[in-house]
Design an enzyme around this catalytic site. Sequence first.
Site, PDB file in Angstrom:
ATOM      1  N   ASP A 148      11.283  -6.261   6.734  1.00 15.13           N
ATOM      2  CA  ASP A 148      10.567  -6.551   7.921  1.00 15.13           C
ATOM      3  C   ASP A 148       9.163  -6.581   7.551  1.00 15.13           C
ATOM      4  O   ASP A 148       8.729  -5.934   6.681  1.00 15.13           O
ATOM      5  CB  ASP A 148      10.703  -5.629   9.057  1.00 15.13           C
ATOM      6  CG  ASP A 148      10.770  -6.261  10.541  1.00 15.13           C
ATOM      7  OD1 ASP A 148      10.042  -7.432  10.472  1.00 15.13           O
ATOM      8  OD2 ASP A 148      11.217  -5.491  11.352  1.00 15.13           O
ATOM      9  N   GLU A 191       5.016 -10.192   5.506  1.00 13.83           N
ATOM     10  CA  GLU A 191       3.972 -11.078   5.478  1.00 13.83           C
ATOM     11  C   GLU A 191       2.738 -10.700   4.325  1.00 13.83           C
ATOM     12  O   GLU A 191       2.304 -11.851   3.514  1.00 13.83           O
ATOM     13  CB  GLU A 191       3.292 -11.384   6.682  1.00 13.83           C
ATOM     14  CG  GLU A 191       4.238 -12.089   7.618  1.00 13.83           C
ATOM     15  CD  GLU A 191       5.110 -11.233   8.440  1.00 13.83           C
ATOM     16  OE1 GLU A 191       5.778 -11.439   9.038  1.00 13.83           O
ATOM     17  OE2 GLU A 191       4.708  -9.718   8.436  1.00 13.83           O
ATOM     18  N   ASP A 194       9.389 -12.884  15.372  1.00 17.85           N
ATOM     19  CA  ASP A 194       9.679 -12.118  16.999  1.00 17.85           C
ATOM     20  C   ASP A 194       9.192 -13.167  17.943  1.00 17.85           C
ATOM     21  O   ASP A 194       7.851 -13.690  18.051  1.00 17.85           O
ATOM     22  CB  ASP A 194       8.322 -10.973  16.837  1.00 17.85           C
ATOM     23  CG  ASP A 194       8.857  -9.716  16.192  1.00 17.85           C
ATOM     24  OD1 ASP A 194      10.100  -9.714  15.546  1.00 17.85           O
ATOM     25  OD2 ASP A 194       8.014  -8.791  15.834  1.00 17.85           O
TER      26      ASP A 194
END
Length: 640
Positions: free
Chosen positions: A368, A371, A438
């Site tokens: 998770d 990025e 998300d």
Amino acid sequence: MSELWFRSADHVLCAQPWGADSIRVRVGRKAIVSDIPGALEITPADVSAVLTDTSLTVGRLRLDISDEGRLTFSRDGEELLAEQPAHFAWPGPRLFAPNGDGYHRLEQRFRAYDDEKIFGLGQHQHGRLDQKGMVLDLVQRNAEVTIPFALSSRGYGLLWNLPAIGRVEFAANGTRWVADSARQIDYWVTTGDGPAEILGHYADATGHAPALPRWATGFWQSKLRYESQEELLSVAREHRDRGLPLAVIVADYYHWTHLGDWRFDPAQWPDPAAMVKELAGLGVKLMVSVWPSVNPLSENYEHMRDNGFLIGTEQGLPLHQIFPDRGFDGNRHGVAFYDATDPAARDFVWEKLKAGYYEHGVRVWWLDACEPEIFPEQFGNLRFAAGPGREVANLYPRDHVRGLHEHLTAEGEDEVVCLVRSAWAGSQRFGAALWSGDIPATFASLRTQIRAGLNVAVSGIPWWTTDIGGFHGGDPEEPAYRELMVRWFQYGVFCPLFRLHGHREPRIGFGAGHSGGPNEVWSYGEQAYEIIADQLRLRETLRDYIHQHLRAGSPLQRPLFVDFPDDPPVWTVEDQFLFGPDLLVAPVTELGVRSRPVYLPAGTAWIDTHTGEQHAGGSTVEAQAPLARISVFRRVVPTL
């Protein structure tokens, strides 16, 4: 190797064969630099080429260069793509605007074509399949994934082989690729007999995904978040007691002691090995959320800081984000990210993951926030092992998943799947399974994800999914949301990965250890439960079909034009898709809708899998879609 060179007072250009029907172009100020990271790491297969003073032909792709140095790519005498100067005097199609220290703001311009459609470019939440007319930031953000590969309806694919921060503009008066700060231009062009072959060439150049394990095509259960070992196990046991299929269940974030400790908190997770063993007895794998963040309170922070394992900063402390974590007394404080572009840092992180998870039996990983999620964005202040932040930052998610894949395969694992929130060109060869981040829990968001997923498919990432039901919110007691959940499940059955996740109402405020409302398949009322349970069973019946049609270089879920490029209407169909070669899926994406128009591609007949009625291709039918199902059509395969 046959190489076509061009030199001017401003720059030097080299074009060379790079795989079947493919040419790589690099442009530098005084020389071609070979140590800049990119996606073309695989040595291309030897191919025959024809070189003259002004042209290079590789298979069906021909490159011609004018006296002024302008490039034109063609196939069978038809122009595919041509450079276009910014002005008749200066600059030409390529611009090097100096930033200092040998770095430049780079621009590469191409001609625009009125009839062209552009697909791919990773994953974006603008809600369009065709990217023509769009301006896209080349930067990694939550739910916005930069994979700089464009597939054109004109019959070519183009990879912008720079991980630099920048943007691309597909305007009516031209296409412009921009890198804010880099040393040289680098791009790759390919062609083929239709989109499927172009995608195959792209996979050859950047890497093929490994085989998807059998377990991975089952149902994945997740929520934000199970707060303890016993709570998680109780959900798995309930699936067993109800006779519901379950392949994976997830321990989400804050199961740890601190960000960067990479281990379970024994207060809530006292015996991870026993948990993994019980789940295995139920036929279920445990997936664990692993973040690249490091809390200054972590037992590993000082060692990582002192050994250069954190992303560096040009100025100030190596802290990259404000985030809540255990030990912060309910407040948000600065945390760092480890440097995934540094092999030594990847080795260290794996040592911790191995001790904290792998040795307890964990084999499935959720990467998770990879990025990495840095805000406020400060790429000009970041220093990676691979180079300055503005030149290389988009590499991070690929090198992060690379670290897990390389270490797991070194341990002898041959079924490596990592769920990731971000990716770059080539991530697929390291077992990256992308999800859409998300996203809102709305019908509008469901519509957007269909298009986002199809663009991911033609960006080289074959394994993709969403948070079924959306992530942000959703009240399990609300009838309208229950209908959304049903419709999203019916769509999710036909995604490469089948995964439920979200932060449901009532939501506790964002902070260390927070959680949300129930998000199990039985949480949405009896009517929804019966339909959702049917969808779980439907997915089970599809798993043989899925594994039969997982082909190298060809995504399982894909736009209609991949298989039917000669049927003009399919290039504008954005809310249907193929699932393998034989199934056409038409999701329902509006509240209260019980039928919808479905276009059936020409060249074959189609059978409604529910009614058994056969329809001619090249036609639009009004397909029934009661709440219990969506419309799925099966291609009629001619018998010999």
